[in-house]
Write a protein that holds these residues in place. Structure first.
Motif, PDB file in Angstrom:
ATOM      1  N   ALA A 114       0.883  -1.164   0.000  1.00 35.23           N
ATOM      2  CA  ALA A 114       0.000   0.000   0.000  1.00 35.23           C
ATOM      3  C   ALA A 114       0.924   1.218   0.000  1.00 35.23           C
ATOM      4  CB  ALA A 114      -0.856  -0.005   1.253  1.00 35.23           C
ATOM      5  N   CYS A 115       0.612   2.211  -0.823  1.00 37.34           N
ATOM      6  CA  CYS A 115       1.528   3.360  -0.884  1.00 37.34           C
ATOM      7  C   CYS A 115       0.781   4.630  -1.262  1.00 37.34           C
ATOM      8  CB  CYS A 115       2.653   3.072  -1.868  1.00 37.34           C
ATOM      9  SG  CYS A 115       2.101   2.857  -3.551  1.00 37.34           S
ATOM     10  N   GLY A 116       1.505   5.744  -1.204  1.00 39.88           N
ATOM     11  CA  GLY A 116       0.928   7.043  -1.526  1.00 39.88           C
ATOM     12  C   GLY A 116       1.174   7.379  -2.993  1.00 39.88           C
ATOM     13  N   TYR A 193       4.456   9.818   7.682  1.00 44.55           N
ATOM     14  CA  TYR A 193       4.131  10.107   6.294  1.00 44.55           C
ATOM     15  C   TYR A 193       4.924  11.352   5.897  1.00 44.55           C
ATOM     16  CZ  TYR A 193       0.375   6.728   6.828  1.00 44.55           C
ATOM     17  OH  TYR A 193      -0.323   5.577   7.053  1.00 44.55           O
ATOM     18  N   GLU A 194       5.399  11.384   4.680  1.00 43.56           N
ATOM     19  CA  GLU A 194       6.326  12.401   4.219  1.00 43.56           C
ATOM     20  C   GLU A 194       5.767  13.818   4.395  1.00 43.56           C
ATOM     21  OE1 GLU A 194       4.912  10.010   2.304  1.00 43.56           O
ATOM     22  OE2 GLU A 194       6.509   8.539   2.537  1.00 43.56           O
ATOM     23  N   VAL A 210       5.040   6.523  -3.401  1.00 40.84           N
ATOM     24  CA  VAL A 210       5.989   6.454  -2.289  1.00 40.84           C
ATOM     25  C   VAL A 210       5.436   5.566  -1.183  1.00 40.84           C
ATOM     26  CG1 VAL A 210       5.073   8.589  -1.220  1.00 40.84           C
ATOM     27  CG2 VAL A 210       7.412   7.845  -0.704  1.00 40.84           C
ATOM     28  N   GLY A 211       6.317   4.761  -0.630  1.00 43.88           N
ATOM     29  CA  GLY A 211       5.899   3.890   0.466  1.00 43.88           C
ATOM     30  C   GLY A 211       7.086   3.536   1.340  1.00 43.88           C
ATOM     31  N   MET A 212       6.826   2.688   2.322  1.00 46.97           N
ATOM     32  CA  MET A 212       7.853   2.409   3.338  1.00 46.97           C
ATOM     33  C   MET A 212       8.333   0.956   3.311  1.00 46.97           C
ATOM     34  SD  MET A 212       5.962   4.387   6.458  1.00 46.97           S
ATOM     35  CE  MET A 212       5.033   5.905   6.154  1.00 46.97           C
ATOM     36  N   THR A 235      -3.192   4.001  -1.879  1.00 44.78           N
ATOM     37  CA  THR A 235      -4.273   4.102  -0.889  1.00 44.78           C
ATOM     38  C   THR A 235      -4.637   5.548  -0.579  1.00 44.78           C
ATOM     39  OG1 THR A 235      -2.602   3.938   0.841  1.00 44.78           O
ATOM     40  CG2 THR A 235      -3.780   1.917   0.251  1.00 44.78           C
ATOM     41  N   ASN A 236      -3.766   6.468  -0.954  1.00 43.03           N
ATOM     42  CA  ASN A 236      -3.991   7.893  -0.683  1.00 43.03           C
ATOM     43  C   ASN A 236      -3.076   8.663  -1.612  1.00 43.03           C
ATOM     44  OD1 ASN A 236      -1.922   6.610   1.386  1.00 43.03           O
ATOM     45  ND2 ASN A 236      -1.254   8.708   1.018  1.00 43.03           N
ATOM     46  N   ALA A 238      -0.183  11.308  -1.952  1.00 44.24           N
ATOM     47  CA  ALA A 238       0.893  11.666  -1.025  1.00 44.24           C
ATOM     48  C   ALA A 238       0.713  13.105  -0.529  1.00 44.24           C
ATOM     49  CB  ALA A 238       2.234  11.488  -1.718  1.00 44.24           C
ATOM     50  N   HIS A 246      -3.171  11.977   6.667  1.00 43.39           N
ATOM     51  CA  HIS A 246      -3.046  10.528   6.485  1.00 43.39           C
ATOM     52  C   HIS A 246      -3.320   9.776   7.778  1.00 43.39           C
ATOM     53  CE1 HIS A 246      -1.225  11.602   2.750  1.00 43.39           C
ATOM     54  NE2 HIS A 246      -0.143  12.100   3.316  1.00 43.39           N
ATOM     55  N   VAL A 251      -5.426   3.991   5.121  1.00 37.69           N
ATOM     56  CA  VAL A 251      -4.595   3.198   4.197  1.00 37.69           C
ATOM     57  C   VAL A 251      -5.137   1.771   4.103  1.00 37.69           C
ATOM     58  CG1 VAL A 251      -2.296   2.119   3.982  1.00 37.69           C
ATOM     59  CG2 VAL A 251      -2.476   4.573   4.464  1.00 37.69           C
TER      60      VAL A 251
HETATM   61  N1  HPA Z   1       3.537   7.527   2.171  1.00 33.71           N
HETATM   62  C1  HPA Z   1       4.307   6.495   2.583  1.00 33.71           C
HETATM   63  N2  HPA Z   1       3.828   5.283   2.782  1.00 33.71           N
HETATM   64  C2  HPA Z   1       2.531   5.079   2.549  1.00 33.71           C
HETATM   65  C3  HPA Z   1       1.674   6.104   2.145  1.00 33.71           C
HETATM   66  C4  HPA Z   1       2.210   7.397   1.937  1.00 33.71           C
HETATM   67  O1  HPA Z   1       1.514   8.368   1.570  1.00 33.71           O
HETATM   68  N3  HPA Z   1       0.437   5.555   2.019  1.00 33.71           N
HETATM   69  C5  HPA Z   1       0.558   4.244   2.337  1.00 33.71           C
HETATM   70  N4  HPA Z   1       1.816   3.942   2.672  1.00 33.71           N
END
Ligand code: HPA
Length: 274
Positions: A114-116, A193-194, A210-212, A235-236, A238, A246, A251
């Motif tokens: 899952a990432c932004g 979150y960034e 972007v994600g972790m 999922t969102n 950034a 966030h 997420v």
């Molecule tokens: N940034 C980093 N990691 C994430 C994000 C994000 O916006 N959404 C889900 N994982």
């Protein structure tokens, strides 16, 4: 025992003593994307905590177990729950399961997350094929003395996500009517979150999302000679791309909503590459 190779072999031996299937495909399930496990038949679970030398997972939404079974008749291994650098693990610990997978005979690894979204053509719920990565963390799992039994000192990283697998994922998506995007994933350390300024900077570097997670596992898998496919769930948007705060709950909620298409797609990909 402090030799990593011996530790990995010990982990593998334990897993093989509990399970005798020989999957060649593994999937790492990202936050909120664990429903794929429902599509696995003849399931056998092995908790991380029972595997010698295995790290254990601490993040909400991460179960912490290996799931062996079949998807569409093909043997698979799913990792339900992964390890993140921000949890305090070393990069070698984060990537440890990939080393074990290699010893188990895994040849193809599907990494999900899952990432932004940074690319403004994306929306929450977009599924993105990852075509390259940017490692924003000044660390990686290959730092330290190299053990040639695992891989070469200076591994090539020109095709971290195998083009052949990307092409198959696209073909399958078109066949079953799954919408997808494609882009570059930047791996940020987290766990926050960034900031908006960080996202502007990451965007200028060429990232679409972007994600972790994902980056350490991808580096290790390439080093070990495995083929990787990366599928990200946006999922969102950034920070700063859209005005919103966030939360991990959001997420997971959005990933769960996207997971119907996600599961259909991954199952069909497995059928095609197995
Ligand atoms: N940034 C980093 N990691 C994430 C994000 C994000 O916006 N959404 C889900 N994982």
């Amino acid at each position: 025992m402090n030799n990593m190779y011996d530790k990995v072999v010990e982990s593998r031996n334990y897993i093989q003593s509990k399970n005798n299937s020989m999957p060649k495909i593994a999937v790492i399930l990202g936050s909120g994307l664990g429903d794929l496990v429902d599509a696995i038949e003849d399931k056998q679970y092995i908790d991380y905590k029972d595997i010698p030398n295995f790290p254990t997972s601490t993040v909400q939404g991460h179960e912490g177990r290996l799931v062996f079974g079949k998807i569409k008749g093909i043997d698979v291994l799913a990792m339900q729950g992964r390890f993140h650098y921000f949890e305090g693990y070393t990069m070698k610990e984060v990537a440890y399961p990939i080393f074990v997978m290699k010893q188990l005979g895994i040849e193809k690894l599907i990494i999900t997350n899952a990432c932004g979204g940074i690319n403004t053509s994306f929306n929450p719920g977009t599924l993105m094929i990852i075509n390259d990565f940017i490692n924003l963390v000044s660390d990686n799992p290959l730092i330290g003395i190299n053990d040639e039994r695992f891989g070469t000192r200076f591994p090539d990283m020109s095709e971290p996500f195998k083009i052949e697998l990307i092409d198959k994922a696209k073909k399958v998506a078109n066949e079953i009517g799954i919408e997808y995007k494609e882009g570059v994933y930047a791996g940020f350390m987290g766990p926050y979150y960034e900031t908006a300024a960080e996202i502007r900077s990451i965007r200028n570097q060429g990232a679409d999302a972007v994600g972790m997670s994902t980056v350490p596992e991808t580096i290790a898998a390439n080093y070990l000679g495995m083929e990787v496919l990366g599928i990200a769930c946006i999922t969102n948007m950034a920070t700063g791309i859209q005005k919103q705060k966030h939360s991990h709950k959001n997420v997971v909620d959005i990933a769960q909503k996207a997971s119907v298409d996600f599961c259909k797609w991954i199952a069909k990909i497995i059928e095609n590459i197995g």
